[in-house]
Design a protein around this motif. Structure first.
Motif, PDB file in Angstrom:
ATOM      1  N   MET A   1       0.659 -12.512  -4.818  1.00 48.26           N
ATOM      2  CA  MET A   1      -0.005 -13.694  -4.918  1.00 48.26           C
ATOM      3  C   MET A   1      -0.008 -14.066  -3.603  1.00 48.26           C
ATOM      4  O   MET A   1       0.309 -13.783  -2.661  1.00 48.26           O
ATOM      5  CB  MET A   1       1.095 -15.148  -5.413  1.00 48.26           C
ATOM      6  N   LYS A   2      -1.361 -14.182  -3.059  1.00 47.44           N
ATOM      7  CA  LYS A   2      -1.807 -14.567  -2.145  1.00 47.44           C
ATOM      8  C   LYS A   2      -1.616 -15.700  -0.665  1.00 47.44           C
ATOM      9  O   LYS A   2      -0.193 -15.753   0.272  1.00 47.44           O
ATOM     10  CB  LYS A   2      -3.351 -14.547  -1.813  1.00 47.44           C
TER      11      LYS A   2
ATOM     12  N   LEU B   1      11.462 -25.060   3.373  1.00 49.61           N
ATOM     13  CA  LEU B   1      12.311 -23.623   3.607  1.00 49.61           C
ATOM     14  C   LEU B   1      11.579 -22.769   2.043  1.00 49.61           C
ATOM     15  O   LEU B   1      11.400 -21.620   2.065  1.00 49.61           O
ATOM     16  CB  LEU B   1      14.299 -24.317   2.658  1.00 49.61           C
ATOM     17  N   LYS B   2      11.311 -23.878   1.375  1.00 48.77           N
ATOM     18  CA  LYS B   2      10.714 -22.681   0.283  1.00 48.77           C
ATOM     19  C   LYS B   2       9.967 -21.688   0.456  1.00 48.77           C
ATOM     20  O   LYS B   2       8.869 -20.444   0.110  1.00 48.77           O
ATOM     21  CB  LYS B   2       9.855 -23.615  -1.679  1.00 48.77           C
ATOM     22  N   ALA B   3       8.515 -22.771   0.819  1.00 44.72           N
ATOM     23  CA  ALA B   3       7.735 -21.563   1.765  1.00 44.72           C
ATOM     24  C   ALA B   3       7.488 -20.284   2.312  1.00 44.72           C
ATOM     25  O   ALA B   3       7.660 -19.663   2.193  1.00 44.72           O
ATOM     26  CB  ALA B   3       6.490 -22.353   2.043  1.00 44.72           C
ATOM     27  N   SER B   4       8.888 -20.290   3.521  1.00 47.28           N
ATOM     28  CA  SER B   4       9.381 -19.763   4.119  1.00 47.28           C
ATOM     29  C   SER B   4       9.832 -18.378   3.411  1.00 47.28           C
ATOM     30  O   SER B   4       9.729 -17.214   4.097  1.00 47.28           O
ATOM     31  CB  SER B   4       9.826 -20.047   5.318  1.00 47.28           C
ATOM     32  N   GLU B   5      10.877 -19.077   2.642  1.00 48.90           N
ATOM     33  CA  GLU B   5      11.734 -18.096   1.679  1.00 48.90           C
ATOM     34  C   GLU B   5      10.520 -17.103   0.443  1.00 48.90           C
ATOM     35  O   GLU B   5      10.830 -15.894   0.582  1.00 48.90           O
ATOM     36  CB  GLU B   5      12.620 -18.359   0.803  1.00 48.90           C
ATOM     37  N   MET B   6       9.315 -18.009   0.612  1.00 51.92           N
ATOM     38  CA  MET B   6       8.531 -17.023  -1.077  1.00 51.92           C
ATOM     39  C   MET B   6       7.880 -16.229  -0.105  1.00 51.92           C
ATOM     40  O   MET B   6       8.064 -14.420  -0.479  1.00 51.92           O
ATOM     41  CB  MET B   6       7.978 -17.618  -1.108  1.00 51.92           C
ATOM     42  N   VAL B   7       7.730 -16.114   1.585  1.00 49.73           N
ATOM     43  CA  VAL B   7       6.809 -14.952   2.385  1.00 49.73           C
ATOM     44  C   VAL B   7       8.046 -13.984   2.630  1.00 49.73           C
ATOM     45  O   VAL B   7       8.121 -13.250   2.633  1.00 49.73           O
ATOM     46  CB  VAL B   7       6.100 -15.413   3.307  1.00 49.73           C
ATOM     47  N   ALA B   8       9.350 -14.516   2.663  1.00 50.92           N
ATOM     48  CA  ALA B   8      10.427 -13.522   3.244  1.00 50.92           C
ATOM     49  C   ALA B   8      10.562 -12.357   1.848  1.00 50.92           C
ATOM     50  O   ALA B   8      11.187 -11.073   2.302  1.00 50.92           O
ATOM     51  CB  ALA B   8      11.583 -14.154   3.843  1.00 50.92           C
ATOM     52  N   LYS B   9      11.121 -12.847   0.668  1.00 51.59           N
ATOM     53  CA  LYS B   9      11.051 -11.793  -0.566  1.00 51.59           C
ATOM     54  C   LYS B   9       9.708 -11.190  -0.658  1.00 51.59           C
ATOM     55  O   LYS B   9       9.497 -10.876  -1.554  1.00 51.59           O
ATOM     56  CB  LYS B   9      11.552 -13.443  -1.239  1.00 51.59           C
TER      57      LYS B   9
ATOM     58  N   GLU C   1       7.409 -12.838  -2.411  1.00 53.19           N
ATOM     59  CA  GLU C   1       6.476 -13.673  -3.320  1.00 53.19           C
ATOM     60  C   GLU C   1       5.631 -13.999  -3.019  1.00 53.19           C
ATOM     61  O   GLU C   1       4.951 -14.222  -4.431  1.00 53.19           O
ATOM     62  CB  GLU C   1       7.491 -14.479  -4.017  1.00 53.19           C
ATOM     63  N   ALA C   2       5.238 -14.236  -1.806  1.00 51.43           N
ATOM     64  CA  ALA C   2       4.060 -14.704  -1.466  1.00 51.43           C
ATOM     65  C   ALA C   2       3.167 -14.084  -0.526  1.00 51.43           C
ATOM     66  O   ALA C   2       4.502 -13.632   0.275  1.00 51.43           O
ATOM     67  CB  ALA C   2       3.269 -15.779  -1.301  1.00 51.43           C
ATOM     68  N   GLU C   3       2.307 -13.428   0.166  1.00 50.98           N
ATOM     69  CA  GLU C   3       1.652 -13.118   1.588  1.00 50.98           C
ATOM     70  C   GLU C   3       1.546 -13.984   2.656  1.00 50.98           C
ATOM     71  O   GLU C   3       2.043 -14.026   3.954  1.00 50.98           O
ATOM     72  CB  GLU C   3       0.251 -12.241   1.244  1.00 50.98           C
ATOM     73  N   ARG C   4       1.177 -15.368   2.229  1.00 46.34           N
ATOM     74  CA  ARG C   4       1.012 -16.567   3.239  1.00 46.34           C
ATOM     75  C   ARG C   4       1.825 -17.163   2.117  1.00 46.34           C
ATOM     76  O   ARG C   4       1.586 -17.743   1.175  1.00 46.34           O
ATOM     77  CB  ARG C   4       0.056 -15.992   3.857  1.00 46.34           C
ATOM     78  N   SER C   5       2.020 -18.605   3.676  1.00 41.75           N
ATOM     79  CA  SER C   5       2.623 -20.332   2.249  1.00 41.75           C
ATOM     80  C   SER C   5       2.468 -21.100   3.403  1.00 41.75           C
ATOM     81  O   SER C   5       1.492 -20.753   4.643  1.00 41.75           O
ATOM     82  CB  SER C   5       3.802 -20.426   2.603  1.00 41.75           C
TER      83      SER C   5
END
Length: 282
Positions: free
Chosen positions: A1-2, A87-95, A97-101
């Motif tokens: 996911m981008k 928190l969710k936006a940054s965690e997804m990028v850190a993991k 799961e997304a390139e950007r948020s």
């Protein structure tokens, strides 16, 4: 996911009275844009931030004030939800799961210091997110605050932290760069236009990209628009260009856009989908 977009309908119904009118119209514009039809851009629901994380960032006195005063209490729940979005936006990028948020919010955060707040801000969402990411093992961060009002709260959290590079646009007529503490204050005056803003942003990002950061947070206030309340004289054309400059400077490193100031629905309805389109590589 981008791109992961974090959203909650309460941001538009229970958010701060100045900020909330733009939320639902801009999200509906995002739906109409066609960006959500594939898998590159997906929407996720925000959840309230754990109080334990918020309490770690803010003083007990501040926490009590947010719960006790009637005006603050009115927005307390949506402020926690706003922090949860970041928190969710940054965690997804850190993991990965997304390139950007892109994190929608119902209250802002950059005027919230450890023990005080003002300007539609209650809890410092980016500071709390960085604390959480450090628990996950990340160390170095770039914050690019393009809201025209000086992010004093964020500076109070990270002004002496050399592992956080803080670029901070504001209304002042002068600029200052502290290389040791990695604080870059950029004053472009009250009437800054697109050309001035983009030129200075490009130069600032050329400097910042040399810092070995892992995630870039963009505090995105569209109150910089000429039709909004912030004082810069920017047009709607500037925002996708801004996003492209930041994206190119960050390269493969993660980017988290955090919605900050701004109240005009028409401005948000054009700017937000266009920023997300750039983040998605459109």
């Amino acid at each position: 996911m981008k791109v992961a977009v974090i959203y909650h309908e309460d941001f538009g119904s229970k958010g701060h009275s100045v900020l909330r009118p733009r939320i639902k119209p801009s999200f509906e514009a995002l739906r109409r844009s066609g960006l959500l039809e594939g898998e590159d851009v997906q929407v996720f629901s925000a959840e309230a931030a754990p109080l334990s994380l918020v309490e770690r960032a803010h003083t007990p006195e501040h926490m009590e004030a947010m719960k006790a005063e009637s005006y603050n209490r009115m927005y307390h729940d949506v402020a926690l939800l706003s922090v949860g979005s970041v928190l969710k936006a940054s965690e997804m990028v850190a993991k990965g799961e997304a390139e950007r948020s892109f994190a929608y919010t119902g209250t802002a955060g950059h005027h919230a210091s450890p023990g005080s707040c003002w300007g539609f801000c209650y809890y410092n969402d980016v500071a709390i997110a960085i604390s959480n990411l450090r628990d996950m093992g990340l160390e170095r961060f770039l914050i690019v605050d393009v809201d025209p009002h000086f992010g004093d709260g964020t500076r109070n959290f990270f002004g002496d932290d050399p592992d956080v590079y803080h670029v901070n646009f504001n209304h002042q007529e002068s600029s200052n760069f502290d290389d040791k503490r990695r604080n870059h204050d950029i004053g472009i005056g009250f009437d800054a236009d697109d050309e001035t803003f983009l030129r200075v942003l490009s130069a600032a990002m050329d400097m910042a990209k040399e810092f070995d950061f892992q995630i870039c947070f963009v505090i995105f206030g569209h109150d910089s628009h000429a039709d909004d309340y912030g004082g810069f004289e920017l047009s709607s054309a500037v925002y996708p260009k801004m996003a492209r400059i930041i994206k190119e400077a960050c390269g493969e490193r993660g980017i988290v856009f955090v919605l900050s100031g701004g109240s005009v629905p028409d401005v948000a309805s054009k700017a937000i989908p266009e920023v997300i389109a750039v983040l998605a590589g459109r």
